[in-house]
Scaffold this active site. Structure first.
Site, PDB file in Angstrom:
ATOM      1  N   HIS A  27       1.965 -11.908   6.476  1.00 17.50           N
ATOM      2  CA  HIS A  27       2.531 -10.570   6.708  1.00 17.50           C
ATOM      3  C   HIS A  27       1.860  -9.849   7.874  1.00 17.50           C
ATOM      4  CE1 HIS A  27       5.097 -10.186   3.027  1.00 17.50           C
ATOM      5  NE2 HIS A  27       4.366 -11.241   2.693  1.00 17.50           N
ATOM      6  N   ASP A  49      -0.040  -4.678  14.293  1.00 16.89           N
ATOM      7  CA  ASP A  49       0.670  -4.617  13.009  1.00 16.89           C
ATOM      8  C   ASP A  49       1.577  -5.833  12.883  1.00 16.89           C
ATOM      9  OD1 ASP A  49       1.487  -3.511  10.584  1.00 16.89           O
ATOM     10  OD2 ASP A  49       1.737  -1.508  11.450  1.00 16.89           O
TER      11      ASP A  49
HETATM   12  P1  ADQ Z   1       1.263  -2.517   5.441  1.00 18.47           P
HETATM   13  O1  ADQ Z   1       0.098  -2.639   6.344  1.00 18.47           O
HETATM   14  O2  ADQ Z   1       1.007  -1.868   4.158  1.00 18.47           O
HETATM   15  O3  ADQ Z   1       1.967  -3.934   5.173  1.00 18.47           O
HETATM   16  P2  ADQ Z   1       3.883  -1.328   6.371  1.00 18.47           P
HETATM   17  O4  ADQ Z   1       4.743  -2.438   6.817  1.00 18.47           O
HETATM   18  O5  ADQ Z   1       4.017  -0.111   7.196  1.00 18.47           O
HETATM   19  O6  ADQ Z   1       2.338  -1.675   6.341  1.00 18.47           O
HETATM   20  O7  ADQ Z   1       4.287  -0.991   4.890  1.00 18.47           O
HETATM   21  C1  ADQ Z   1       3.798   0.128   4.239  1.00 18.47           C
HETATM   22  C2  ADQ Z   1       4.698   0.492   3.066  1.00 18.47           C
HETATM   23  O8  ADQ Z   1       3.998   1.425   2.258  1.00 18.47           O
HETATM   24  C3  ADQ Z   1       6.000   1.140   3.523  1.00 18.47           C
HETATM   25  O9  ADQ Z   1       7.031   0.713   2.707  1.00 18.47           O
HETATM   26  C4  ADQ Z   1       5.703   2.621   3.311  1.00 18.47           C
HETATM   27  O10 ADQ Z   1       6.848   3.386   2.976  1.00 18.47           O
HETATM   28  C5  ADQ Z   1       4.733   2.611   2.150  1.00 18.47           C
HETATM   29  N1  ADQ Z   1       3.833   3.770   2.256  1.00 18.47           N
HETATM   30  C6  ADQ Z   1       2.939   4.035   3.209  1.00 18.47           C
HETATM   31  N2  ADQ Z   1       2.350   5.230   2.985  1.00 18.47           N
HETATM   32  C7  ADQ Z   1       2.897   5.726   1.877  1.00 18.47           C
HETATM   33  C8  ADQ Z   1       2.743   6.936   1.136  1.00 18.47           C
HETATM   34  N3  ADQ Z   1       1.893   7.897   1.484  1.00 18.47           N
HETATM   35  N4  ADQ Z   1       3.488   7.103   0.032  1.00 18.47           N
HETATM   36  C9  ADQ Z   1       4.350   6.148  -0.348  1.00 18.47           C
HETATM   37  N5  ADQ Z   1       4.559   5.011   0.311  1.00 18.47           N
HETATM   38  C10 ADQ Z   1       3.847   4.797   1.404  1.00 18.47           C
HETATM   39  C11 ADQ Z   1       1.740  -5.292   5.563  1.00 18.47           C
HETATM   40  C12 ADQ Z   1       1.580  -5.524   7.070  1.00 18.47           C
HETATM   41  C13 ADQ Z   1       2.799  -4.982   7.827  1.00 18.47           C
HETATM   42  C14 ADQ Z   1       4.068  -5.610   7.280  1.00 18.47           C
HETATM   43  C15 ADQ Z   1       4.119  -5.495   5.764  1.00 18.47           C
HETATM   44  C16 ADQ Z   1       5.292  -6.260   5.181  1.00 18.47           C
HETATM   45  O11 ADQ Z   1       0.389  -4.916   7.540  1.00 18.47           O
HETATM   46  O12 ADQ Z   1       2.690  -5.228   9.210  1.00 18.47           O
HETATM   47  O13 ADQ Z   1       5.196  -4.953   7.825  1.00 18.47           O
HETATM   48  O14 ADQ Z   1       2.928  -5.998   5.172  1.00 18.47           O
HETATM   49  O15 ADQ Z   1       5.301  -7.581   5.602  1.00 18.47           O
END
Ligand code: ADQ
Length: 448
Positions: free
Chosen positions: A153, A357
């Site tokens: 991921h 990311d």
């Molecule tokens: P993350 O590093 O966690 O994931 P991201 O892809 O942005 O990063 O996903 C975060 C998720 O958490 C989103 O669905 C977002 O809505 C939710 N989230 C963040 N802050 C929040 C809050 N305050 N309240 C509720 N929900 C919140 C890892 C990798 C990424 C990759 C994903 C999926 O680092 O690059 O996209 O896995 O493969």
């Protein structure tokens, strides 16, 4: 139909487990009578030797607990103090301790032991993410011959970062036991090929096929998506009372991230400061909501990023606040998905500015949440995997605060017609390549 066995660090628990990954895998798990295996979240001195069943989901869930030592060495240590910084281009933030590597291998071996009685001939195993690199090797050592795939991921590190690990050759040896390596972006497939070439025993047979440590491994790109249809609906139905109250005529800019040093939050704050300094007309006209729940707080680098961002937000608020307006609202709390969807929809600008990311799902959620008649503008870092697909966003270099400040001003003033055109193109991609498409594409490749 062959059973699907999913293994991830965290098992989705609760009566109605939700989240994009669950939605994506639920069908494949249910229709094949499959199983999801992962950490229960419980840290215990004396964990069970067998996997524990958790009824209540439409598929079977089996969990394991971790000892405090294992949690420290495997999860906080090798996974999040070594692999995470290396994969995000920050080897200087690594903490290298020999017991981290030992713990990582010990836990992966233990998971393989516990999985063994649950595996049957004809199964397919799909391993998720960097916590479980050695799992295929451990399963093979126990005689498992079924297809085993990995989806990473997060970004795959280039040769200079890989070489900062104490054991780069061993990492490639672990990976060589998978049949299929799935990456988020072409950038990662390229980094994998180049790092393997420099640091491992590899022969590249085609663009997506390698002989690594004598074994044939396929590697390909499967950009992950979101559960787009339900996100669009949630944003449309979001209750008015969960909106932010703004001054008349003011517009909102939103950032939603785990409070992680890879997400570029301080860079974002500095760019906003430059914007307000250079464009004083925007004072009281543009409000910045940053939602960033802290994670991995036991790791020192995460304590540092919290201090740095709080300090910066305080300074900027002190510099620009008026009696009726505060430039940055900085909230360290998670929000329920429907509330988040409504906040995205309210925001004229979505800020996704990581320094590195894997994909970044917030970029896709922001686009899905917009009102197509009056959509907001996505500002997206070129270092998010999402930038390979989402080319109609305003693509910026997050290291350059002037570039980012200029994009903020451009987004704020962008005419409706251009906003609609960019949004329509972005939305098309987010709908076509949703999370169901992603899992189907990966499983199809693993089955071939
Ligand atoms: P993350 O590093 O966690 O994931 P991201 O892809 O942005 O990063 O996903 C975060 C998720 O958490 C989103 O669905 C977002 O809505 C939710 N989230 C963040 N802050 C929040 C809050 N305050 N309240 C509720 N929900 C919140 C890892 C990798 C990424 C990759 C994903 C999926 O680092 O690059 O996209 O896995 O493969």
């Amino acid at each position: 139909m062959s059973r699907l066995i999913v293994v991830s660090n965290r098992l989705p628990l609760g009566d109605n487990p939700s989240g994009g990954l669950v939605v994506a895998l639920e069908d494949a798990l249910r229709s094949s009578g499959g199983v999801w295996i992962g950490f229960s979240g419980e840290v215990k001195d004396d964990p069970d030797e067998q996997l524990q069943d958790h009824p209540g989901a439409p598929f079977q869930r089996l969990s394991f607990d971790l000892t405090p030592q294992d949690h420290h060495d495997y999860y906080l240590g090798y996974s999040n103090s070594m692999l995470w910084p290396v994969c995000h281009g920050r080897p200087n933030l690594m903490r290298i301790l020999p017991e981290y590597l030992e713990g990582y291998k010990r836990v992966n071996a233990r998971i393989a032991d516990m999985m063994l009685p649950h595996l049957r001939e004809g199964d397919r195993v799909w391993v998720q993410d960097y916590h479980l690199f050695p799992l295929a090797a451990e399963l093979r050592a126990r005689g498992v011959t079924c297809p085993i795939g990995l989806f990473l991921h997060i970004p795959f590190p280039g040769p200079a970062d890989c070489a900062a690990l104490p054991n780069p050759a061993e990492m490639f040896e672990w990976l060589s036991h998978f049949d299929l390596l799935g990456f988020q972006a072409h950038r990662d497939l390229g980094a994998f090929a180049e790092s393997a070439r420099q640091l491992a025993e590899v022969e590249q047979l085609s663009e997506t096929c390698f002989r690594l440590s004598g074994r044939e491994v396929r590697a390909d790109v499967f950009p992950i998506g979101i559960d787009t249809a339900s996100f669009i609906e949630e944003a449309r139905d979001a209750p008015d009372e969960d909106r932010v109250r703004l001054l008349t005529g003011a517009k909102m800019m939103i950032g939603v991230d785990r409070l992680d040093y890879s997400k570029g939050i301080p860079q974002r704050f500095r760019a906003y400061q430059i914007l307000l300094e250079q464009d004083p007309d925007l004072v009281e006209c543009i409000s910045f909501l940053q939602i960033a729940p802290p994670t991995r707080e036991a790791v020192e680098a995460y304590q540092d990023i919290r201090e740095e961002t709080e300090h910066l937000a305080g300074r900027i608020n002190g510099q620009f606040s008026t009696l009726n307006w505060t430039p940055i609202r900085f909230i360290h709390r998670p929000f329920p998905r429907p509330v988040l969807a409504g906040l995205y929809r309210q925001a004229r600008i979505g800020l996704v500015t990581p320094l590195a990311d894997g994909m970044n799902l917030v970029a896709k959620e922001y686009v899905a949440a917009q009102d197509p008649e009056d959509p907001g503008v996505l500002i997206l870092s070129r270092f998010a995997g999402a930038a390979e697909e989402m080319t109609e966003a305003l693509i910026i270099n997050p290291h350059d605060p002037h570039d980012l400040a200029q994009a903020m001003a451009e987004a704020f003033r962008m005419p409706l017609e251009e906003r609609r055109r960019r949004h329509a193109a972005l939305l098309k991609g987010v709908i076509e390549h949703d999370v169901a498409w992603w899992s189907a594409a990966y499983l199809d490749a693993l089955g071939r």
